[in-house]
Design a protein around this motif. Structure first.
Motif, short mmCIF file in Angstrom:
data_model
loop_
_atom_site.label_atom_id
_atom_site.label_comp_id
_atom_site.label_asym_id
_atom_site.label_seq_id
_atom_site.Cartn_x
_atom_site.Cartn_y
_atom_site.Cartn_z
N ILE A 136 0.84 -1.20 0.00
CA ILE A 136 0.00 0.00 0.00
C ILE A 136 0.87 1.26 0.00
CG2 ILE A 136 -1.54 1.38 1.46
CD1 ILE A 136 -3.14 -1.09 2.00
N ASN A 137 1.96 1.23 0.74
CA ASN A 137 2.85 2.41 0.77
C ASN A 137 3.45 2.68 -0.60
OD1 ASN A 137 2.43 2.96 3.48
ND2 ASN A 137 4.13 1.68 4.16
N PHE A 185 2.18 6.49 -6.34
CA PHE A 185 1.76 6.75 -7.71
C PHE A 185 0.78 7.93 -7.79
CE2 PHE A 185 3.11 2.31 -8.16
CZ PHE A 185 3.84 2.38 -9.32
N ILE A 186 0.36 8.45 -6.66
CA ILE A 186 -0.62 9.55 -6.63
C ILE A 186 0.06 10.80 -6.12
CG2 ILE A 186 -2.84 10.33 -5.71
CD1 ILE A 186 -3.52 7.31 -5.39
N LEU A 222 -3.76 7.13 1.86
CA LEU A 222 -3.75 8.46 1.24
C LEU A 222 -4.00 9.56 2.27
CD1 LEU A 222 -5.62 7.71 -2.11
CD2 LEU A 222 -3.23 8.43 -1.86
N VAL A 223 -4.86 9.27 3.23
CA VAL A 223 -5.08 10.24 4.31
C VAL A 223 -3.78 10.46 5.07
CG1 VAL A 223 -6.24 10.62 6.52
CG2 VAL A 223 -7.54 9.76 4.57
N GLU A 224 -3.07 9.37 5.36
CA GLU A 224 -1.81 9.47 6.09
C GLU A 224 -0.77 10.23 5.27
OE1 GLU A 224 1.56 6.58 8.20
OE2 GLU A 224 -0.35 5.74 7.49
N LYS A 225 -0.74 9.99 3.97
CA LYS A 225 0.23 10.67 3.10
C LYS A 225 -0.07 12.16 3.00
CE LYS A 225 2.20 10.71 -1.56
NZ LYS A 225 2.22 10.12 -2.92
N GLY A 226 -1.36 12.51 2.98
CA GLY A 226 -1.74 13.92 2.93
C GLY A 226 -1.69 14.53 1.54
N LYS A 285 -13.33 10.32 4.42
CA LYS A 285 -12.15 10.61 5.25
C LYS A 285 -11.25 11.62 4.56
CE LYS A 285 -11.96 5.93 7.24
NZ LYS A 285 -11.13 4.69 7.33
N MET A 286 -11.12 11.48 3.25
CA MET A 286 -10.28 12.41 2.50
C MET A 286 -10.96 13.76 2.33
SD MET A 286 -8.70 9.80 -0.37
CE MET A 286 -7.57 11.02 -1.05
N VAL A 287 -12.29 13.75 2.22
CA VAL A 287 -13.04 15.00 2.18
C VAL A 287 -12.80 15.78 3.47
CG1 VAL A 287 -15.34 16.03 2.13
CG2 VAL A 287 -14.82 14.10 0.63
N ALA A 288 -12.93 15.09 4.61
CA ALA A 288 -12.74 15.74 5.91
C ALA A 288 -11.32 16.26 6.06
CB ALA A 288 -13.06 14.76 7.03
N ASN A 289 -10.38 15.62 5.37
CA ASN A 289 -8.97 16.03 5.44
C ASN A 289 -8.62 17.08 4.39
OD1 ASN A 289 -6.58 15.55 6.94
ND2 ASN A 289 -5.71 14.33 5.27
N HIS A 290 -9.64 17.59 3.68
CA HIS A 290 -9.46 18.63 2.67
C HIS A 290 -8.43 18.26 1.60
CE1 HIS A 290 -11.39 20.85 5.98
NE2 HIS A 290 -11.88 21.64 5.02
N GLN A 291 -8.53 17.03 1.09
CA GLN A 291 -7.57 16.58 0.08
C GLN A 291 -8.06 16.75 -1.35
OE1 GLN A 291 -6.77 12.85 2.73
NE2 GLN A 291 -5.05 12.96 1.33
N PHE A 292 -9.32 17.16 -1.52
CA PHE A 292 -9.88 17.35 -2.86
C PHE A 292 -10.15 18.83 -3.13
CE2 PHE A 292 -11.67 13.13 -1.51
CZ PHE A 292 -10.84 12.36 -2.30
N SER A 293 -9.72 19.28 -4.29
CA SER A 293 -10.10 20.63 -4.72
C SER A 293 -11.36 20.58 -5.58
CB SER A 293 -8.96 21.28 -5.52
OG SER A 293 -8.61 20.48 -6.64
N LYS A 294 -11.64 19.38 -6.14
CA LYS A 294 -12.83 19.21 -6.97
C LYS A 294 -13.34 17.78 -6.81
CE LYS A 294 -14.42 19.47 -11.80
NZ LYS A 294 -14.02 19.77 -13.21
N ILE A 295 -14.67 17.65 -6.77
CA ILE A 295 -15.31 16.35 -6.69
C ILE A 295 -16.37 16.26 -7.77
CG2 ILE A 295 -16.76 14.81 -5.28
CD1 ILE A 295 -15.47 16.06 -2.80
N ILE A 296 -16.33 15.19 -8.54
CA ILE A 296 -17.37 14.89 -9.53
C ILE A 296 -18.09 13.65 -9.03
CG2 ILE A 296 -17.86 14.32 -11.94
CD1 ILE A 296 -15.17 15.65 -12.66
N ALA A 297 -19.37 13.79 -8.68
CA ALA A 297 -20.10 12.70 -8.05
C ALA A 297 -21.58 12.80 -8.35
CB ALA A 297 -19.87 12.72 -6.54
#
Length: 219
Positions: free
Chosen positions: A7-8, A13-14, A38-42, A62-74
């Motif tokens: 996983i690490n 790759f991201i 990914l949350v841990e990586k930040g 979890k990633m939303v709460a961590n403010h890791q997205f500037s844009k979401i398509i859903a």
């Protein structure tokens, strides 16, 4: 054969600014261990393409709460109040897309199509700023294809060549996303030798899969 990685190694790759597709429907079929890494990586400033925004403490939420997205398509974000707050406050751009349209945009990107024509959204806010085409007297919206840098999917069983089987409704968006991205990384509950899966049960051929993660090994 696909390359088995940890996983690490997978999260390397991201990078900041990438577009990622993450499988799951209300977190069912979501690769939770990859998300935790990914949350841990930040990693940040990502564009997320996903069915929904998960829950505040589960799935992509979890990633939303961590403010890791500037844009979401859903298709919807109603299960995650934090996503709604970020949208209202202008912290994160969220494009809401009818679910069938989203699936076909992903499929189009996977198989080399420019997009799809759909009547869904005609006469609503969905049509604003989009091209329209009339075919045999009926008006359609042109919904362009979506593509991702990386797709993160969950499989129940994978063989060492990357052929995948999903468990029940966990198939959802995983199958489409696995075929779409430049790099597809699969979190598999079980990895078996080639030949262990009856070809008729393969839902995603290994040609679409780049890397495999043994979910049990990384527990």
């Amino acid at each position: 054969m696909c390359k088995k990685i940890t996983i690490n190694e997978a999260v390397d790759f991201i990078s900041d600014g990438d577009t990622v597709m993450i499988g799951g429907f209300m977190t069912n079929g979501t690769p939770e261990k990859l998300i935790d890494a990914l949350v841990e990586k930040g990693v940040k400033d990502l564009t997320l393409i996903c069915n929904d925004a998960g829950f505040p403490n589960k799935g992509v939420g979890k990633m939303v709460a961590n403010h890791q997205f500037s844009k979401i398509i859903a298709s919807h974000i109603g299960l995650n109040k934090e996503a709604g707050r970020q949208m209202t406050e202008g912290e994160t751009r969220i494009d809401l897309v009818p679910q069938g349209t989203l699936a076909e945009q992903i499929r189009s990107g996977a198989f080399g199509l420019g997009g799809v024509l759909t009547p869904t959204g005609i006469g609503t806010l969905v049509e604003q700023g989009k091209e329209k085409i009339t075919v045999k007297g009926k008006t359609y919206l042109v919904e362009t294809a979506l593509k991702a840098d990386v797709a993160l999917v969950l499989a129940d069983i994978a063989d060492e060549s990357g052929n995948l089987c999903y468990k029940g409704s966990e198939n959802n968006f995983n199958q489409l996303m696995a075929a779409n991205a430049k790099i597809t990384i699969v979190e598999a509950r079980e990895i078996v030798p080639v030949g262990s899966i009856d070809p008729i049960h393969v839902q995603t051929p290994g040609i679409f899969v780049n890397y495999l993660i043994d979910g049990k090994a990384d527990e």
